[in-house]
Structures are given as structure tokens and as C-alpha cells.
Design a protein around this motif. Structure first.
Motif, PDB file in Angstrom:
ATOM      1  N   PHE A 195      41.117  -9.479  14.617  1.00 32.14           N
ATOM      2  CA  PHE A 195      40.665 -10.435  13.599  1.00 32.14           C
ATOM      3  C   PHE A 195      41.373 -10.191  12.268  1.00 32.14           C
ATOM      4  CE2 PHE A 195      37.404 -12.063  10.614  1.00 32.14           C
ATOM      5  CZ  PHE A 195      37.532 -13.379  10.999  1.00 32.14           C
ATOM      6  N   ASP A 210      37.076 -16.966   7.919  1.00 33.27           N
ATOM      7  CA  ASP A 210      35.673 -17.391   7.851  1.00 33.27           C
ATOM      8  C   ASP A 210      35.414 -18.571   8.775  1.00 33.27           C
ATOM      9  OD1 ASP A 210      35.165 -15.463   6.085  1.00 33.27           O
ATOM     10  OD2 ASP A 210      34.727 -16.756   4.368  1.00 33.27           O
ATOM     11  N   ARG A 264      24.984 -11.880  14.346  1.00 34.37           N
ATOM     12  CA  ARG A 264      26.253 -11.348  13.824  1.00 34.37           C
ATOM     13  C   ARG A 264      25.938  -9.946  13.333  1.00 34.37           C
ATOM     14  NH1 ARG A 264      29.522 -13.137   8.474  1.00 34.37           N
ATOM     15  NH2 ARG A 264      31.339 -11.817   8.806  1.00 34.37           N
TER      16      ARG A 264
HETATM   17  N1  GTP Z   1      37.370 -13.668   6.809  1.00 32.70           N
HETATM   18  C1  GTP Z   1      36.506 -12.688   7.031  1.00 32.70           C
HETATM   19  N2  GTP Z   1      36.952 -11.491   7.466  1.00 32.70           N
HETATM   20  C2  GTP Z   1      36.073 -10.519   7.701  1.00 32.70           C
HETATM   21  C3  GTP Z   1      34.695 -10.702   7.483  1.00 32.70           C
HETATM   22  N3  GTP Z   1      34.064  -9.543   7.809  1.00 32.70           N
HETATM   23  C4  GTP Z   1      35.017  -8.665   8.210  1.00 32.70           C
HETATM   24  N4  GTP Z   1      36.226  -9.248   8.149  1.00 32.70           N
HETATM   25  C5  GTP Z   1      37.536  -8.661   8.478  1.00 32.70           C
HETATM   26  O1  GTP Z   1      37.580  -8.367   9.850  1.00 32.70           O
HETATM   27  C6  GTP Z   1      38.613  -7.417  10.043  1.00 32.70           C
HETATM   28  C7  GTP Z   1      38.211  -6.441  11.108  1.00 32.70           C
HETATM   29  O2  GTP Z   1      39.313  -5.648  11.355  1.00 32.70           O
HETATM   30  P1  GTP Z   1      39.298  -4.416  12.324  1.00 32.70           P
HETATM   31  O3  GTP Z   1      37.949  -3.732  12.316  1.00 32.70           O
HETATM   32  O4  GTP Z   1      40.472  -3.581  11.973  1.00 32.70           O
HETATM   33  O5  GTP Z   1      39.442  -4.985  13.790  1.00 32.70           O
HETATM   34  P2  GTP Z   1      40.390  -6.116  14.393  1.00 32.70           P
HETATM   35  O6  GTP Z   1      41.538  -6.474  13.539  1.00 32.70           O
HETATM   36  O7  GTP Z   1      39.508  -7.243  14.819  1.00 32.70           O
HETATM   37  O8  GTP Z   1      40.972  -5.377  15.640  1.00 32.70           O
HETATM   38  P3  GTP Z   1      40.256  -5.030  17.004  1.00 32.70           P
HETATM   39  O9  GTP Z   1      38.764  -5.126  16.800  1.00 32.70           O
HETATM   40  O10 GTP Z   1      40.688  -3.635  17.290  1.00 32.70           O
HETATM   41  O11 GTP Z   1      40.760  -6.000  18.004  1.00 32.70           O
HETATM   42  C8  GTP Z   1      38.874  -6.758   8.689  1.00 32.70           C
HETATM   43  O12 GTP Z   1      40.129  -7.183   8.227  1.00 32.70           O
HETATM   44  C9  GTP Z   1      37.788  -7.338   7.794  1.00 32.70           C
HETATM   45  O13 GTP Z   1      38.251  -7.543   6.473  1.00 32.70           O
HETATM   46  C10 GTP Z   1      34.254 -11.972   6.996  1.00 32.70           C
HETATM   47  O14 GTP Z   1      33.069 -12.216   6.783  1.00 32.70           O
HETATM   48  N5  GTP Z   1      35.188 -12.915   6.785  1.00 32.70           N
END
Ligand code: GTP
Length: 632
Positions: free
Chosen positions: A514, A527, A549
Motif C-alpha cells: 500500500f 485514501d 479497519r
Molecule cells: N493514504 C493513506 N495511507 C495510509 C493510511 N494509513 C496508513 N497508510 C499508509 O499505509 C502504508 C503501509 O505501509 P507498510 O506497513 O510498509 O506496508 P505495505 O506497503 O502495505 O507493504 P506490505 O504490507 O508488506 O505489503 C504506509 O505508507 C502508511 O503511511 C491512510 O489512512 N491513508
């Protein structure tokens, strides 16, 4: 010598002896103190130059003859030196904390396996508390060193697996192995890498440290959208192999998963459904998240029920946010918003306090009316008694008149007079009673009204509180239950399961890569993805299932009365639905996938244990390629 003189002499000799004893004891004590001071001063040496100097002087003074004068000159200087030294020590502690924090944060910016990231985060949380105590420093450094080793081990193993990748990621191509530099066709491969890698999406996250987020635009210009997809695919072919991706039947050309391609290679022609269009956010850095920040703050402002007198401030703040927030405006806007939030909390508390005060007054009035009613009742008992008394008197007067009457005429007159009196008494009593009854009826009416009003107010307060409680259980972005909502429902479902038995499944779902969506398309797009995925998941569940969530890009599911195979099937449906969502960016298709960990509650298990198992299963799903379900 007289007896008296003898006694005085003995007394004098006694006290002389005692005096000598005391002097010997004082000398011994003084000696002990001197030695103690010398040793302490030696022990304290080495921490600060100025303090050391004072300590040296202290020892000399103690050994010399002029101790009193020397000490009184030295002590003020020593005090100052110690204070200064303490301040410098404090500064060093702060520098230590800042240095260790920086180092930890740098490690955290790397793409690491979950367990290492988790351990690092836990370590980071306690740096302040631990590193401020000098005796903890060795342990802190040892722990940091062991964490760093783990990080290096992860990075190191990747280096062995794919030599040159780290160098390419960090641009340090000079250090690439000779074989790579000279390998036939390597120039072509490197040329492709230079285009694809700034997007930071080319390789598996677990195999590489995170590259700094790069804007979509430069890459687009370096490799135009019209460039054949095959070329981009060729760049990442070795990486695709590490993460097998199920074929996507919905699109004509193969649509590799988001996690297996560089950003520009991941965009394919897709459906143009605006609902799945990812908003553009081309600027890097703060400006990329500024709209997201402003939107979240506006959302927060909308949620505030501002007291009347703060509404103009609220409107002014809204206008500032709607005009867009740059970095410098952000801090004052946050400050002003904080003031409003405090005002709302304060007014909420005041409103509640006001309500309680009003309730108190009403109850006091209620009590007053009750005691009046009670007095009225006593009065009416009293008046009934006096009516009774009067009637008796009238009747006995009547009897007396009958007995005393000498003739018919006088009897008639006496009877008439008595009957008039009787009638007057009865009608007066009647009048009084009617008046009383009216009064009581009025009071009762007023009481009933007050009770009804109080009930209504209490109800509206209850409704308001319940509304607030419900709001606190909902995640405002996705509309799903949040963590608090999850805990509440989890407790309920577990209690139900313990009581009635059957099956209860728990799943943890996490969007793959993500971070890359945020980095590649911006937070607004991130988002929107979260919102859509939440809706897509939710609409495919039964009423008895529950989704929340859990935070970030993680969702949790409770599936009651379903065997494990059924749960796995359901998850497969969900994963495939998300994979086939026609997300698109600038008209190009973007595939997004989920990974999931699934497990069943077993007798006697706590929900924490079950959750941990599902989380571990999710971790395995991530490690073994993503876009898959693992059972725990
Ligand atoms: N746009 C947005 N991003 C979010 C939100 N909450 C968390 N994130 C982002 O989600 C991302 C999660 O990244 P990681 O935990 O590294 O995991 P990932 O990139 O999904 O990788 P894997 O889980 O290993 O596949 C981070 O960049 C956070 O900033 C939100 O409410 N909105």
C-alpha cells in the motif's frame, strides 16, 4: 576539704573525663569524614574538568590546617561547577537520545520484514525513557546493535540473492560487482533500471530497502506511457518470478499485480469507471499530502459541533483550509483547530454540567411540590376532622334543642336554625374541599409535566451520548468499525461463541504494498483505495459477519458459524474481488491485491492468542508472495 568541696571536685573530674571522651570521638568522626570526602572526591573524578579541579582542591584543603576557611571559599565554587556539569550531562543525554532516535528512524525507513520492523518500533518507543538513564545506555546500545544486525542480515541476504540491486536502488553503481558491470547486455538492463527504479515499485518490498518516494511525472517522461509494456515487463522479469501472481481474466492483456511491476509498467488500459479512478497528486513531498491533510482537517472541523460563539472562528478556519494549506500555514491552522476542539470539549462539559444543574433544580422543585402536596393532604385531613367535629356539635345541639323545646313553634324555630347551621357547615366544607381538589389536581398536573420534560431531556442526552459513542466506534474514512468498535464486537462474539459453541473464524487482511500506492499516486489516491476496498469487502459479507479497519491498510474480519474451509472460500472471493476492481490512474489500469491470514478459535483460547495466530498467518502470506491466504 569539706564534703561539699569533695563533691564538686569529683563532679569536675567526671566532666573533664567525659569531655576528653567526646573530643576523642569527634576526632575519630572528623577523620572518618575526611577520609570519606577524599574517597568520594576521587570517585567523582573524571566526569567534568571543572568539578575535577574543585575535587583536587577539596582534597588539599582537607589535608591542610585551614580547613574551615578553605572549605567556605571552595563550596560555592564547587556548587556552581556541579550545577554546570549537571546541565552539560543533561545536554549529552538529549544528544544521545536524539542520535539513537535518528539512527532508529533511519533503519525504520528501510523496507523490513514485519517482526524486525515491529521490534524496531517497540525499541523506538522506549528510547526517551531508557537512554536518559546512563546506566541503561549499554543495554540500549546492545539492543540497537542487535536490531541493526538483523536489519543488515535482511539487507545482506538480499544482496547475495541479487547482487547489484542495492547499489542500483541507492544509485551506488560504482560499487556493483565487476561481473555485473561487464556482463553482456548489462548496459541495456541498467538503462531500463534507471527508468524503472526511481518509482521504487520494481522489486519485492521484502527484498529491497524502500527507495525514496519519487513523483510519477518524471518517470512518465523518462518512459512514455506509450512505450511498449513488454519493455517494462522485461525490466522486472526476475522480480516477477519471485512473486507469482494469479492471472486476471477481466483484462485482455496480462495485468501484473501492483507489487510486481514498476509504477509505469503497472498501468494498463482498464475500465474508465470514475468510481475507481485514482485522483492525481503529482507533486512530491508535503504538497503531495497537503490536500489529504486539508481534507482530513476539514472532515474533523465538520464533525465538531461548535458552540454558537465559536462558529465564526470555525468558518474562518474552514475558508483558510479550503484555500489550500501550504507547509507554513499548517502549524497555525492546527493550533487554531486545537483551540476549537478544546472549546467544543469545554462546551460539551459545560453543557453537561448545565444539564446536571438544571436537573438538580428541577428535582428540588419537584421535592418542594411533593412536600406542598403532602402539606395539602395534612390540611385536608385536618379540615375533614374539624368538619366532623362541627357536624357532631351541630347534631348534639340539634338533640339538645329537641329535648329543650317546649312547644312545636319553638321546636320548629330551633330546628330551622340548627339545620341552617348544618347546611352552612356542609356547603362550606364542600367549597373548601373543591378548592383543595382543584389545587391538588393542578399540582399533580404540574408535577406530571415536569417529570415528562425531565424524561425527554434525559432521553435526548442519552441519544446524544449514544450517537457520540457510535461515532467513536466508526472509522471516518471507510465508514467501517474502527479498532474500538472491533474490540467491542469481538468481546460480544467471543462471549456468544463460548456460550453456544460452534465455529468462529478470525481473519486479518492487509493491502499489498500500500505504501507504493501512496508513494506512486499520492495519499488522496491511497485514501480512495482504502474507501473502495472497505466497501467492496463489506458488501460481500453476511449480516452476521463483522469487518473493521484495524488501522492503516489492515482490516479484520470475524466470521461466526462457518467452518475453516468456508472461511477460506469467502476470503478467496474477497481477494479476487479486490484484485479485479478496475482501479485506474490517468485512464490506465492499476491492480491492487490483498493478503490474508485466517484462523479458527479453539476451545479455551483468548482472542489475543487467536489474533496473533491470524497475524502470523498473514505474515506468512506476505512472505510467500502476497495476494494469497494462509491459514493458521
Ligand atoms: N493514504 C493513506 N495511507 C495510509 C493510511 N494509513 C496508513 N497508510 C499508509 O499505509 C502504508 C503501509 O505501509 P507498510 O506497513 O510498509 O506496508 P505495505 O506497503 O502495505 O507493504 P506490505 O504490507 O508488506 O505489503 C504506509 O505508507 C502508511 O503511511 C491512510 O489512512 N491513508
Amino acid at each position: 576539704m569539706t564534703d561539699d568541696a569533695q563533691r564538686w571536685k569529683a563532679k569536675y573530674l567526671d566532666s573533664l573525663e567525659q569531655q576528653e571522651k567526646l573530643e576523642r570521638r569527634w576526632d575519630a568522626r572528623l577523620d572518618l569524614l575526611r577520609r570519606g570526602l577524599v574517597r568520594s572526591s576521587l570517585a567523582a573524578e573524571g566526569s567534568d574538568k571543572a568539578v575535577d579541579q574543585c575535587m583536587q582542591e577539596l582534597r588539599e584543603i582537607i589535608r591542610g590546617e585551614q580547613m574551615d576557611a578553605g572549605l567556605s571559599a571552595l563550596i560555592p565554587r564547587l556548587e556552581k561547577a556541579v550545577l554546570d556539569s549537571e546541565q552539560r550531562r543533561q545536554q549529552r543525554v538529549e544528544q544521545n537520545v536524539a542520535g539513537i532516535t535518528d539512527l532508529t528512524q533511519q533503519l525504520l525507513t528501510l523496507d523490513l520484514p514485519r517482526e524486525v520492523r515491529r521490534a524496531l518500533k517497540q525499541f523506538a518507543k522506549r528510547i526517551d525513557e531508557r537512554a536518559s538513564q546512563p546506566r541503561e545506555m549499554p543495554a540500549v546500545l546492545a539492543e540497537l546493535s542487535s536490531l541493526q544486525q538483523k536489519v543488515l542480515a535482511v539487507l545482506g541476504s538480499d544482496q547475495v540473492a541479487r547482487p547489484g540491486l542495492l547499489q542500483r536502488l541507492f544509485g551506488g553503481r560504482d560499487e556493483a560487482p565487476e561481473s555485473e558491470k561487464t556482463a553482456p547486455g548489462s548496459e541495456v538492463a541498467e538503462a531500463h533500471d534507471e527508468v524503472a527504479l526511481p518509482q521504487s515499485l520494481a522489486a519485492d518490498e521484502d527484498d529491497q530497502p524502500a527507495a525514496p518516494a519519487a513523483p510519477a511525472a518524471p518517470a512518465a517522461s523518462a518512459q512514455p506511457a506509450s512505450q511498449p509494456v513488454a519493455a517494462a515487463t522485461a525490466v522486472v522479469t526476475p522480480v516477477v518470478g519471485s512473486e507469482p501472481v494469479a492471472p486476471v481474466p477481466a483484462v485482455t492483456r496480462p495485468t501484473p499485480a501492483l507489487d510486481s511491476l514498476p509504477l509505469d509498467a503497472r498501468v494498463f488500459s482498464g475500465d474508465d469507471d470514475p468510481a475507481y479512478a485514482l485522483p492525481e497528486a503529482a507533486e512530491p513531498g508535503y504538497s503531495a499530502v497537503a490536500p489529504h491533510v486539508a481534507q482530513s482537517l476539514l472532515g474533523l472541523l465538520d464533525e465538531l459541533e461548535l458552540p454558537l460563539r465559536h462558529q465564526p472562528q470555525g468558518e474562518e478556519l474552514r475558508a483558510r483550509m479550503q484555500g489550500g494549506l501550504n507547509w507554513y500555514e499548517l502549524v497555525p491552522v492546527l493550533d487554531d483547530l486545537a483551540v476549537l476542539v478544546l472549546a467544543v470539549t469545554d462546551s460539551g462539559q459545560r453543557e453537561f454540567a448545565g444539564y446536571l444543574k438544571q436537573l438538580n433544580e428541577r428535582l428540588a422543585a419537584f421535592l418542594g411540590t411533593l412536600s406542598e402536596a403532602h402539606e395539602g393532604y395534612s390540611e385536608s385531613l385536618e379540615s375533614a376532622r374539624s368538619f366532623n367535629q362541627e357536624l357532631r356539635e351541630q347534631v348534639s345541639g340539634l338533640q339538645a334543642s329537641v329535648q329543650e323545646a317546649a312547644d312545636l313553634e319553638s321546636l320548629k324555630q330551633a330546628l330551622e336554625a340548627r339545620l341552617d347551621g348544618l347546611l352552612n357547615t356542609v356547603s362550606e366544607h364542600q367549597r373548601q374541599r373543591d378548592g383543595h381538589e382543584d389545587e391538588v389536581a393542578e399540582r399533580l398536573q404540574a408535577l406530571a409535566q415536569k417529570v415528562a420534560e425531565m424524561e425527554q431531556e434525559a432521553q435526548s442526552f442519552r441519544d446524544h451520548l449514544e450517537e457520540q459513542r457510535q461515532k467513536a466506534l466508526i472509522d471516518p474514512l471507510t465508514g467501517l468499525a474502527n479498532r474500538a468498535g472491533w474490540s467491542e464486537r469481538l468481546e460480544l462474539e467471543v462471549a456468544r461463541w463460548q456460550r453456544y459453541g460452534g465455529e468462529l473464524l478470525l481473519a486479518v487482511l492487509d493491502i499489498d504494498h500500500f505504501k507504493r500506492i501512496n508513494d506512486g499516486y499520492g495519499h488522496l489516491a491511497g485514501d480512495k483505495v482504502l474507501k473502495i476496498i472497505a466497501g467492496e469487502l463489506n458488501k460481500r459479507l453476511r449480516k452476521t459477519d463483522f469487518i473493521a479497519r484495524f488501522g492503516g491498510e489492515e482490516f479484520v474480519l470475524l466470521i461466526p458459524a462457518t467452518p475453516l474451509e468456508g472461511g477460506a472460500q469467502l476470503l478467496q472471493t474477497l481477494l479476487s474481488a479486490i484484485e479485479h476492481c478496475p482501479f485506474h490512474f490517468r485512464g490506465e489500469r492499476v491492480t491492487i491485491t490483498l493478503s490474508a491470514g485466517l484462523t479458527a478459535f479453539a476451545a479455551g483460547e483468548s482472542s489475543e492468542v487467536v489474533f496473533e495466530r491470524a497475524d502470523q498467518a498473514l505474515y506468512r502470506a506476505k512472505r510467500s508472495g502476497r495476494n494469497r491466504i494462509e491459514q493458521g
